[in-house]
Design a protein around this motif. Structure first.
Motif, PDB file in Angstrom:
ATOM      1  N   TYR A  55     116.781  11.445 -21.087  1.00 61.29           N
ATOM      2  CA  TYR A  55     117.089  10.209 -20.398  1.00 61.29           C
ATOM      3  C   TYR A  55     118.361  10.493 -19.495  1.00 61.29           C
ATOM      4  N   ARG A  56     118.634   9.281 -18.681  1.00 61.84           N
ATOM      5  CA  ARG A  56     119.567   9.146 -17.666  1.00 61.84           C
ATOM      6  C   ARG A  56     120.244   7.768 -17.641  1.00 61.84           C
ATOM      7  N   LEU A  57     121.481   7.656 -17.534  1.00 63.11           N
ATOM      8  CA  LEU A  57     122.118   6.243 -17.636  1.00 63.11           C
ATOM      9  C   LEU A  57     122.133   5.833 -16.104  1.00 63.11           C
ATOM     10  N   THR A  58     121.405   4.817 -15.985  1.00 64.74           N
ATOM     11  CA  THR A  58     121.489   3.928 -14.554  1.00 64.74           C
ATOM     12  C   THR A  58     122.095   2.665 -14.554  1.00 64.74           C
ATOM     13  N   ALA A  59     122.045   2.094 -13.595  1.00 71.21           N
ATOM     14  CA  ALA A  59     123.091   0.780 -13.419  1.00 71.21           C
ATOM     15  C   ALA A  59     122.432  -0.271 -14.423  1.00 71.21           C
ATOM     16  N   THR A  60     121.049  -0.105 -14.506  1.00 68.08           N
ATOM     17  CA  THR A  60     120.403  -1.230 -15.403  1.00 68.08           C
ATOM     18  C   THR A  60     120.465  -0.767 -16.804  1.00 68.08           C
ATOM     19  N   GLY A  61     120.874   0.650 -17.284  1.00 67.21           N
ATOM     20  CA  GLY A  61     120.820   1.113 -18.575  1.00 67.21           C
ATOM     21  C   GLY A  61     120.201   2.533 -18.806  1.00 67.21           C
ATOM     22  N   LEU A  62     119.727   2.791 -19.933  1.00 71.17           N
ATOM     23  CA  LEU A  62     118.973   3.998 -19.887  1.00 71.17           C
ATOM     24  C   LEU A  62     117.877   4.069 -19.490  1.00 71.17           C
ATOM     25  N   GLU A  63     117.277   5.056 -18.866  1.00 67.64           N
ATOM     26  CA  GLU A  63     115.962   5.342 -18.328  1.00 67.64           C
ATOM     27  C   GLU A  63     115.251   6.658 -18.764  1.00 67.64           C
ATOM     28  N   PRO A  64     114.220   6.793 -19.457  1.00 65.89           N
ATOM     29  CA  PRO A  64     113.602   8.102 -19.678  1.00 65.89           C
ATOM     30  C   PRO A  64     113.213   8.845 -18.487  1.00 65.89           C
ATOM     31  N   LEU A  65     113.408  10.326 -18.211  1.00 63.95           N
ATOM     32  CA  LEU A  65     112.946  11.005 -17.113  1.00 63.95           C
ATOM     33  C   LEU A  65     111.383  11.320 -17.262  1.00 63.95           C
ATOM     34  N   PRO A  66     110.711  11.622 -16.190  1.00 65.72           N
ATOM     35  CA  PRO A  66     109.225  11.709 -16.377  1.00 65.72           C
ATOM     36  C   PRO A  66     108.696  12.363 -17.479  1.00 65.72           C
ATOM     37  N   ALA A  67     107.705  11.928 -17.992  1.00 64.28           N
ATOM     38  CA  ALA A  67     107.112  12.587 -19.207  1.00 64.28           C
ATOM     39  C   ALA A  67     106.603  14.071 -18.916  1.00 64.28           C
ATOM     40  N   GLU A  68     106.100  14.480 -17.824  1.00 63.43           N
ATOM     41  CA  GLU A  68     105.785  15.783 -17.614  1.00 63.43           C
ATOM     42  C   GLU A  68     106.939  16.846 -17.889  1.00 63.43           C
ATOM     43  N   ASP A  69     108.116  16.330 -17.928  1.00 59.58           N
ATOM     44  CA  ASP A  69     109.287  17.272 -18.271  1.00 59.58           C
ATOM     45  C   ASP A  69     109.591  17.347 -19.722  1.00 59.58           C
ATOM     46  N   ASP A  70     108.597  16.550 -20.434  1.00 64.44           N
ATOM     47  CA  ASP A  70     109.073  16.467 -22.153  1.00 64.44           C
ATOM     48  C   ASP A  70     108.696  17.826 -22.831  1.00 64.44           C
ATOM     49  N   ASP A  71     107.761  18.660 -22.224  1.00 61.36           N
ATOM     50  CA  ASP A  71     107.354  19.940 -23.014  1.00 61.36           C
ATOM     51  C   ASP A  71     108.271  21.170 -22.571  1.00 61.36           C
ATOM     52  N   ALA A  72     109.277  20.958 -21.575  1.00 60.13           N
ATOM     53  CA  ALA A  72     110.186  21.772 -21.137  1.00 60.13           C
ATOM     54  C   ALA A  72     111.337  21.906 -22.052  1.00 60.13           C
TER      55      ALA A  72
END
Length: 190
Positions: free
Chosen positions: A137-154
């Motif tokens: 996840y990352r913190l943005t001006a509007t709140g938490l945002e998940p990073l792209p799913a293709e990174d989930d298996d790394a």
């Protein structure tokens, strides 16, 4: 915020059980247990239960029977046949697959569709927790945002600077001092 004043991912009602020993945040999920505290039910291979996977990996227990997985010569870890080619000889192997005791080696292969297509068995005399697999996840001006799913298996290594923004769902172990073994040498066919 952690003890050092760093902002990190957290639950609003977080408890100590939500974090691993290296400060990683773990995904919450339910799990049925016997009166003795042993997980019940058969493993659902494509639906990894984060709690069961974490416990089997931390305690080096069998992924099928939750019994001790240690043999007199180390621990047996199974991987798909394609994974054997992904590392060089003598290099450490990283896996999110918990070990298997000798009693449950053949049932593990029979129950898991991925392993039925081909498998390799590693007997490791040395293994350690290396990192986690999960969602970033990352913190943005509007709140938490998940990073792209293709990174989930790394997998993310312990000590990685982004570990505080990671929701762990699987523990990864590194196998060292291992050998590839034939299952027939470990458990004769009946």
């Amino acid at each position: 915020m952690n003890a050092f004043g760093s902002v990190r991912l957290s639950y609003q009602d977080e408890t100590p059980a939500d974090r691993g020993p290296r400060g990683e945040l773990w995904a919450r999920c339910s799990q049925s247990r016997t009166a003795a505290g042993k997980p019940t039910g058969k493993p659902q291979w494509r639906l990894v239960n984060a709690i069961r996977q974490r416990e089997t990996m931390e305690q080096l227990r069998c992924q099928v029977g939750f019994c001790p997985a240690e043999t007199d010569q180390g621990y047996i870890f199974l991987a798909g046949a394609a994974e054997d080619a992904s590392h060089g000889a003598g290099e450490p192997v990283r896996t999110a697959q918990p070990p298997v005791c000798l009693t449950h080696l053949r049932p593990a292969i029979e129950l898991c569709p991925h392993l039925r297509k081909g498998h390799v068995a590693f007997r490791a005399r040395a293994t350690s927790a290396w990192g986690v697999i999960g969602s970033r996840y990352r913190l943005t001006a509007t709140g938490l945002e998940p990073l792209p799913a293709e990174d989930d298996d790394a997998p993310v290594a312990y000590g990685h600077p982004q570990l505080g923004w990671f929701l762990a769902s699987q523990l990864v172990r590194e196998l060292r001092d291992y050998e590839v073994v034939n299952l027939d040498d470990l458990v004769p066919t009946t």
